[in-house]
Every structure is written in C-alpha cells, then in structure tokens.
Scaffold this motif. Structure first.
Motif, short mmCIF file in Angstrom:
data_model
loop_
_atom_site.label_atom_id
_atom_site.label_comp_id
_atom_site.label_asym_id
_atom_site.label_seq_id
_atom_site.Cartn_x
_atom_site.Cartn_y
_atom_site.Cartn_z
N PRO A 75 0.81 -1.23 0.00
CA PRO A 75 0.00 0.00 0.00
C PRO A 75 0.84 1.27 0.00
O PRO A 75 0.48 2.26 -0.65
N ALA A 76 1.98 1.26 0.69
CA ALA A 76 2.82 2.46 0.76
C ALA A 76 3.41 2.83 -0.59
O ALA A 76 3.85 3.98 -0.79
N GLU A 77 3.42 1.87 -1.53
CA GLU A 77 4.00 2.15 -2.85
C GLU A 77 2.98 2.77 -3.81
O GLU A 77 3.38 3.27 -4.87
N LEU A 78 1.71 2.75 -3.48
CA LEU A 78 0.69 3.25 -4.41
C LEU A 78 0.87 4.74 -4.73
O LEU A 78 0.76 5.12 -5.91
N PRO A 79 1.13 5.61 -3.74
CA PRO A 79 1.39 7.01 -4.11
C PRO A 79 2.61 7.17 -5.00
O PRO A 79 2.63 8.02 -5.89
#
Length: 404
Positions: A96-100
């Motif tokens: 999830p932290a990689e989505l931005p």
C-alpha cells in the motif's frame, strides 16, 4: 594528425564516432579502446533494455535523450536489420505504501510525453499472469535489444565513414600541446586537435591525464544478476519492475526477458572494490583506496546506509535476493535461479555525497569529457553522440587555440 580522438569504445564512444562522421565527413577521426573488443564493459554487460524515459526528471538530459533515443534506436535497428522487440513493461506496486509512488511514476510518464496507462492488478495479470501486486503502470515504448550488436554496427558504420578504430590500445598519457593533444598509448603515439573522453569507468582518470579537473569521482557499483532456469522462463512474459525508491538511483531488482529468450532477475547494487570488478572477489588496491579516501563516499553512505546494507545482504545471501524477487512473483524459488554475469555501473559522485543524477558532459579547451553516462545511455546513445558532435568545433573551417 587527427582532428578528433575519442577515448573509449563503448556505446557512447562508438555513437560519437558515427555522429562525427555524419556531421564532419572530411574529418579525421580516431577511436581508442583498451580492450580487444567493442562494448566490453558497461555496454556489454547491461540488461539490453530500450528504456522509455519514464523515471527521469522532466526537462533533464536523461528524460529528453531517453525519450528521443527510444525512438531513434528502434529506427536504427529497423534500418540495419538488428533483432529487437518493443514488448512494453509493467511497473507494479506490491505494498500500500507504494501506491502514491506508483501514481508519481505514472504522472512523470505523462509529463515526459510517454504512452503510459494506470492498470489494476487484474489487468497486470492479463499481461504477466504470475505477478502479485496491488496495481501497476503499463509503459508501451519499452523494448529489448542486444547492445553488443548495436555497437558492432556502429563500429562498421564509423569505419565505413573513414574513422580509424583501434582496439587493444590503452591510453597511457595525454599531453596538451599548442595544437591539441599528444596521446601516448600501449601501441604508439597519436596527435589530435581535439580530445573526446568517453572512457566510462575510467573517465575521471582520463580527464586528469588531459589536465582537466573532474567535478566528480567515478564510484563503481556492481549489479549482480540471476537467470531463471529454462523450465521456469514461463513465469515472465516481458519486463517486470518494482516501484523504485525515489531517493536511490537504482531501480530495484526486476525481471527482464532478454532478446535471446533468457530471463534475468536483478540487479542488486553493491560497491565494487574494483572498477572492472565483475566478481565478488575482485579487488584493486588503487580503486578501493580512492573510494575509501573520498569524502563524498562517506557522505553518501551516511545518507543511504539502510539501502546499502540491504543491497549487501542480497549480494551475500541468495535467500535474501530470492525474497525480493518473490515480492513480484511469489512462485519463484531459489532452485529456479542460477547466477549469471554481473555488470558494473560507473556512477559519478560529487564531493558533497550527492550522486550525479543526469548525464554530465563538460567542454574544456581542446577537449570534451563525458563524466556521467550510466543507464539509459545505451538507449540514448544516438542522441548523446549527436549532442557531442554538435558541441565540438568544426575543425575543417576553424582554428582553435588552447587559450581560447
């Protein structure tokens, strides 16, 4: 006397010879390469990817040259019958932290004028069925090629234009004269009115031989690869990349289907103790000492210690390398991977510890020095060669003096 002497027979040096021959057809061009074959180091050990330019800061030389180069290198291959494929690639977020960060990559692709598409995990699996991810970006213009074959064709073209190409000819000294440079080599001496330094891993040293002051030091990073065993190649259809760390110049371990059908996994990025150190055990005292006594290296390490440790762990322990790959394709197992050749990246490092993140080319007196040309230099080679040829003086119509 030669008009232009090029030091370095990698893809940048060879493309420069071609560009000079086209721009100045009557010029006498000399190319000196210390190895016995072209593209022996960085070019001959890279992943063979035709990059799109999606990662690079809009307006930078890397962004412009790579975007234009991804078209010109394909056209070149088509014109000369060189095997290549525009297979595209997917960049995927697995956390999830990689989505931005994935959104940022997508926007950068748009800003650089590329054909890119945000796609769901399901859409990623239609392209790469074995990938596990949350979302992805599809990049359409990425491709694969053999840059050794490209370099061989560059050499043939340069020779047909009249360039004097010398293999196994190591530059040992380079003395500035009133007319240009006197270059002593392992196979005799040559004189040239203008020097073009494309020496890659040794470009800072060649610059010093020519009485220039390099703005940065070359620090070698070894990229180590594994190869999927033939029975496991079905796991990868094309090119699969993770979301890169925006604060680190390397792209992270990824899967690359090569033009010969093999599939490479990697690379990691670890400090090499030798500028041409392709094995973990390679060591050169001069190369090692230069890095260890360079203040910029320790400043770099203080900023990126965590990433550096992770890279070293992946280098030392195959299990750690495999775990990184399993974040992309969970089915990959240690037994599916065998070691293959490594590459060494010539990374220019500034005294303040900052990595030079763009191509760096400087003109000085009778010389032009290419101080930083790592990936995507191969993709951008025709553009870089043309840019260099445009910066050097036309020696057929003008005279230049050392004090000009």
């Amino acid at each position: 006397m030669y008009d232009y002497a090029i030091v370095g027979g990698g893809i940048v040096g060879l493309s420069t010879a071609v560009a000079l021959g086209k721009r100045y057809p009557n010029a006498k061009v000399l190319l000196l390469e210390k190895e016995g074959q072209w593209a022996f180091h960085q070019t001959g050990n890279n992943s063979g990817v035709i990059h799109s330019g999606i990662y690079y800061k809009p307006g930078s030389f890397k962004a412009k040259f790579c975007r234009d180069g991804s078209r010109s290198i394909v056209q070149f291959c088509q014109e000369h019958g060189l095997e290549h494929e525009i297979c595209g690639k997917v960049i995927v977020a697995t956390k999830p932290a990689e989505l931005p960060l994935l959104d940022n990559i997508y926007q950068r692709g748009l800003d650089n004028g590329l054909k890119v598409e945000k796609i769901s995990a399901q859409a990623v699996n239609e392209i790469e069925p074995h990938v596990r991810c949350l979302a992805g970006v599809r990049v359409y213009s990425t491709g694969i090629v053999s840059y050794k074959q490209v370099c061989q064709k560059y050499a043939e073209i340069a020779a047909s234009q009249g360039a004097d190409l010398r293999l196994s000819t190591r530059v040992e000294s380079c003395i500035r004269t009133t007319e240009g440079y006197e270059i002593a080599t392992s196979r005799g001496s040559f004189t040239a009115r203008f020097l073009i330094n494309c020496a890659g891993l040794h470009c800072d040293r060649v610059a010093k031989l020519a009485a220039a002051t390099p703005p940065a030091k070359i620090v070698p990073f070894r990229g180590e690869y594994y190869e999927l065993t033939p029975e496991k190649r079905y796991l990868v259809k094309g090119l699969i990349y993770p979301v890169p760390n925006p604060n680190f110049p390397f792209l992270g371990v990824h899967f690359t289907r090569m033009i010969d059908g093999t599939v490479h996994a990697g690379p990691n990025a670890v400090l090499s103790f030798k500028r041409e150190g392709y094995r973990k055990t390679d060591f050169n005292l001069r190369d090692f000492t230069e890095v260890m006594t360079y203040p910029g290296f320790w400043k770099l390490m203080s900023k990126h210690a965590d990433q550096g440790i992770q890279e070293m762990i992946r280098s030392l322990f195959k299990a750690a390398f495999v775990r990184s790959l399993q974040e992309l394709i969970p089915e990959v197992q240690s037994a599916d991977l065998v070691p293959t050749h490594a590459g060494v990246r010539a990374q220019a490092l500034l005294p303040d510890g900052k990595l030079v993140d763009d191509f760096l080319i400087e003109r000085e007196h009778h010389a032009l020095h290419v101080y930083n040309a790592p990936s995507p230099a191969a993709t951008s080679s025709l553009e870089i060669g043309s840019a260099i040829a445009a910066q050097v003086p036309d020696l057929q119509t003008s005279q230049i003096a050392l004090n000009s």
